[in-house]
Design a protein around this motif. Structure first.
Motif, mmCIF file in Angstrom:
data_model
loop_
_atom_site.group_PDB
_atom_site.id
_atom_site.type_symbol
_atom_site.label_atom_id
_atom_site.label_comp_id
_atom_site.label_asym_id
_atom_site.label_seq_id
_atom_site.Cartn_x
_atom_site.Cartn_y
_atom_site.Cartn_z
ATOM 1 N N GLU A 95 55.680 -10.757 6.760
ATOM 2 C CA GLU A 95 54.252 -11.089 6.622
ATOM 3 C C GLU A 95 54.001 -12.295 5.695
ATOM 4 O O GLU A 95 53.337 -13.246 6.097
ATOM 5 N N PRO A 96 54.533 -12.308 4.449
ATOM 6 C CA PRO A 96 54.232 -13.457 3.587
ATOM 7 C C PRO A 96 54.823 -14.759 4.114
ATOM 8 O O PRO A 96 54.219 -15.829 3.944
ATOM 9 N N ILE A 97 55.968 -14.688 4.766
ATOM 10 C CA ILE A 97 56.604 -15.905 5.295
ATOM 11 C C ILE A 97 55.797 -16.438 6.480
ATOM 12 O O ILE A 97 55.497 -17.636 6.555
ATOM 13 N N VAL A 98 55.424 -15.555 7.385
ATOM 14 C CA VAL A 98 54.656 -15.995 8.567
ATOM 15 C C VAL A 98 53.292 -16.549 8.126
ATOM 16 O O VAL A 98 52.839 -17.581 8.631
ATOM 17 N N GLU A 99 52.673 -15.882 7.163
ATOM 18 C CA GLU A 99 51.363 -16.364 6.662
ATOM 19 C C GLU A 99 51.477 -17.748 6.041
ATOM 20 O O GLU A 99 50.598 -18.592 6.188
ATOM 21 N N ALA A 100 52.571 -18.011 5.347
ATOM 22 C CA ALA A 100 52.733 -19.305 4.677
ATOM 23 C C ALA A 100 53.194 -20.402 5.641
ATOM 24 O O ALA A 100 52.798 -21.561 5.490
ATOM 25 N N CYS A 101 54.024 -20.055 6.604
ATOM 26 C CA CYS A 101 54.649 -21.086 7.458
ATOM 27 C C CYS A 101 53.814 -21.450 8.683
ATOM 28 O O CYS A 101 53.888 -22.598 9.152
ATOM 29 N N THR A 102 53.030 -20.514 9.235
ATOM 30 C CA THR A 102 52.269 -20.816 10.448
ATOM 31 C C THR A 102 51.289 -21.976 10.232
ATOM 32 O O THR A 102 51.200 -22.866 11.091
ATOM 33 N N PRO A 103 50.567 -22.045 9.101
ATOM 34 C CA PRO A 103 49.671 -23.198 8.909
ATOM 35 C C PRO A 103 50.436 -24.514 8.738
ATOM 36 O O PRO A 103 49.887 -25.583 8.975
ATOM 37 N N LEU A 104 51.712 -24.431 8.344
ATOM 38 C CA LEU A 104 52.505 -25.648 8.125
ATOM 39 C C LEU A 104 53.027 -26.214 9.440
ATOM 40 O O LEU A 104 53.173 -27.420 9.600
ATOM 41 N N TRP A 105 53.354 -25.306 10.385
ATOM 42 C CA TRP A 105 53.972 -25.727 11.644
ATOM 43 C C TRP A 105 53.537 -24.758 12.742
ATOM 44 O O TRP A 105 53.914 -23.589 12.719
ATOM 45 N N SER A 106 52.737 -25.250 13.694
ATOM 46 C CA SER A 106 52.172 -24.326 14.690
ATOM 47 C C SER A 106 53.255 -23.747 15.603
ATOM 48 O O SER A 106 53.073 -22.685 16.193
ATOM 49 N N ASN A 107 54.391 -24.452 15.695
ATOM 50 C CA ASN A 107 55.499 -23.966 16.521
ATOM 51 C C ASN A 107 56.473 -23.128 15.690
ATOM 52 O O ASN A 107 57.682 -23.219 15.883
ATOM 53 N N PHE A 108 55.938 -22.355 14.750
ATOM 54 C CA PHE A 108 56.775 -21.495 13.900
ATOM 55 C C PHE A 108 56.749 -20.067 14.440
ATOM 56 O O PHE A 108 55.692 -19.553 14.824
ATOM 57 N N LEU A 109 57.929 -19.440 14.468
ATOM 58 C CA LEU A 109 58.023 -18.031 14.867
ATOM 59 C C LEU A 109 58.900 -17.305 13.851
ATOM 60 O O LEU A 109 60.063 -17.675 13.653
ATOM 61 N N GLY A 110 58.365 -16.279 13.215
ATOM 62 C CA GLY A 110 59.158 -15.487 12.271
ATOM 63 C C GLY A 110 60.214 -14.682 13.014
ATOM 64 O O GLY A 110 59.969 -14.191 14.121
ATOM 65 N N GLY A 111 61.379 -14.540 12.418
ATOM 66 C CA GLY A 111 62.449 -13.745 13.039
ATOM 67 C C GLY A 111 63.271 -13.040 11.987
ATOM 68 O O GLY A 111 63.272 -13.423 10.817
ATOM 69 N N HIS A 112 63.968 -11.985 12.407
ATOM 70 C CA HIS A 112 64.827 -11.230 11.482
ATOM 71 C C HIS A 112 65.978 -10.608 12.264
ATOM 72 O O HIS A 112 65.787 -9.608 12.958
ATOM 73 N N ALA A 147 58.040 -20.410 22.471
ATOM 74 C CA ALA A 147 58.908 -20.264 21.296
ATOM 75 C C ALA A 147 59.571 -18.883 21.310
ATOM 76 O O ALA A 147 60.768 -18.746 21.035
ATOM 77 N N VAL A 148 58.784 -17.860 21.658
ATOM 78 C CA VAL A 148 59.331 -16.497 21.725
ATOM 79 C C VAL A 148 60.392 -16.428 22.819
ATOM 80 O O VAL A 148 61.498 -15.899 22.611
ATOM 81 N N GLU A 149 60.063 -16.992 23.998
ATOM 82 C CA GLU A 149 61.016 -16.935 25.125
ATOM 83 C C GLU A 149 62.335 -17.607 24.767
ATOM 84 O O GLU A 149 63.413 -17.060 25.009
ATOM 85 N N LYS A 150 62.262 -18.809 24.184
ATOM 86 C CA LYS A 150 63.498 -19.548 23.883
ATOM 87 C C LYS A 150 64.344 -18.841 22.830
ATOM 88 O O LYS A 150 65.555 -18.744 22.956
ATOM 89 N N LEU A 151 63.696 -18.335 21.791
ATOM 90 C CA LEU A 151 64.473 -17.688 20.727
ATOM 91 C C LEU A 151 65.014 -16.329 21.176
ATOM 92 O O LEU A 151 66.132 -15.955 20.804
ATOM 93 N N GLU A 152 64.257 -15.631 22.019
ATOM 94 C CA GLU A 152 64.783 -14.362 22.550
ATOM 95 C C GLU A 152 66.022 -14.623 23.402
ATOM 96 O O GLU A 152 67.009 -13.883 23.341
ATOM 97 N N ALA A 153 65.985 -15.723 24.188
ATOM 98 C CA ALA A 153 67.127 -16.048 25.054
ATOM 99 C C ALA A 153 68.357 -16.361 24.202
ATOM 100 O O ALA A 153 69.470 -15.923 24.515
ATOM 101 N N ILE A 154 68.168 -17.082 23.102
ATOM 102 C CA ILE A 154 69.304 -17.403 22.221
ATOM 103 C C ILE A 154 69.868 -16.127 21.597
ATOM 104 O O ILE A 154 71.072 -15.920 21.536
ATOM 105 N N ALA A 155 68.980 -15.247 21.145
ATOM 106 C CA ALA A 155 69.432 -13.990 20.522
ATOM 107 C C ALA A 155 70.200 -13.135 21.542
ATOM 108 O O ALA A 155 71.252 -12.565 21.214
#
Ligand code: NAP
Length: 279
Positions: A95-112, A147-155
């Motif tokens: 939550e804190p990472i996504v909240e901070a990074c999304t305004p910085l880069w609209s093509n940001f997707l949190g992952g773990h 972004a979700v599709e591409k990162l899911e495919a890599i995972a």
């Protein structure tokens, strides 16, 4: 695909090794020059630098640094990125990472990626760390679906099972199965060290075997990671700890009152429930 990795430690280095064997070109950035040299020598990356400008050519950038540094690294990265570049992170709290990074880069997707061990640094990097593990992605309403599709495919190509949920739900779920266990496990070691009789303590240390190894493992690992989990997932962790304290009090009561049937019922319930957490 050209994939950038920032932070060549256990997770970043292990991702580099596995992504390289899947045919990706890996551009690695780390804080120390020596780490970059080791990453090149160990064939973890194709190119390495301490300078984020190396990542200008990357199509995807994965930030694998400690939780507290991720947002500031994304902010410093932005000037070098092309508009289509997808930026993600691997932080254990979302939550804190996504909240901070999304305004910085609209093509940001949190992952773990839900894999790791108690070691840290480039020398801890290993192949196949992620095979069979879960990889959670935490998009918001504004995250581009591609972004979700591409990162899911890599995972999936790394042999991982992917899950998608909100950052908040992620943080509450991992508080139960990852962050609470770290605190309980470290407190187990704290409690044992309170033994006043040195003969008893020394014998306990000599006798400790697989049971203690299993139960103390996550609490005896990377201190920075444990602290960051607590600091950045404080609310969810406190909620889980409050329930844990309540459950512990109930068990203490059963033992004080010698309610062996009740205690056995609790143990039976948990024996049946455990496999549901380990599938
Ligand atoms: P780690 O082994 O300590 O690696 C982190 C690396 O980041 C360090 O080797 C350091 O590289 C580099 N670094 C630190 N600050 C940096 C900066 N400002 N710029 C560039 N590089 C920097 O830690 P880790 O276990 O891989 O954890 C990394 C992330 O993965 C954390 O966010 C954690 O929450 C997450 N995670 C960990 C696990 C786990 O079990 N360990 C599991 C899932 C997710 P240098 O050597 O160059 O200093």
């Amino acid at each position: 695909m050209k994939i950038g990795i920032v932070g060549l430690g256990l997770i970043g280095g292990s991702l580099g090794l596995d992504l390289k064997t899947r045919g990706h070109e890996i551009l690695g950035v780390s804080r120390q020059e020596t780490t970059c040299q080791i990453a090149l020598e160990k064939n973890i990356v194709d190119y390495a630098s301490t300078d984020l400008s190396l990542l200008a050519a990357a199509e995807i950038v994965i930030v694998c640094t400690p939780i507290g540094s991720i947002a500031s690294i994304v902010a410093r990265l932005v000037p070098y990125l092309s508009p289509d570049t997808i930026v993600t992170d691997v932080g254990s709290v979302k939550e804190p990472i996504v909240e901070a990074c999304t305004p910085l880069w609209s093509n940001f997707l949190g992952g773990h990626p839900m894999a790791g061990n108690t070691d840290r640094g480039i020398h801890a990097a290993q192949t196949d760390l992620f095979t069979g593990a879960a990889y959670v992605f935490t998009p918001t309403a504004t995250t581009p679906p591609v972004a979700v599709e591409k990162l899911e495919a890599i995972a999936r190509a790394l042999g991982m099972m992917t899950y998608v949920c909100s950052p908040e739900v992620h943080d509450r779920a991992v508080a139960w199965i990852s962050h609470l266990p770290v605190i309980i496990s470290t407190n187990l070691i704290t409690s044992c060290l309170q033994e006043r009789d040195s003969q008893v303590l020394e014998l306990a240390q000599k006798l400790a075997s697989s049971g203690f190894r299993d139960t103390s493992r996550v609490g005896g690992g990377n201190p920075e990671l444990g602290m960051m989990m607590a600091k950045y997932n404080r609310q969810a962790l406190l909620r889980s700890l409050a329930q844990y304290r309540h459950s512990l009090d109930e068990i203490i009561t059963q033992i004080e009152r010698e309610n062996w049937d009740n205690l056995e019922r609790v143990l039976e319930t948990n024996q049946q429930a455990r496999p549901k957490f380990l599938n």
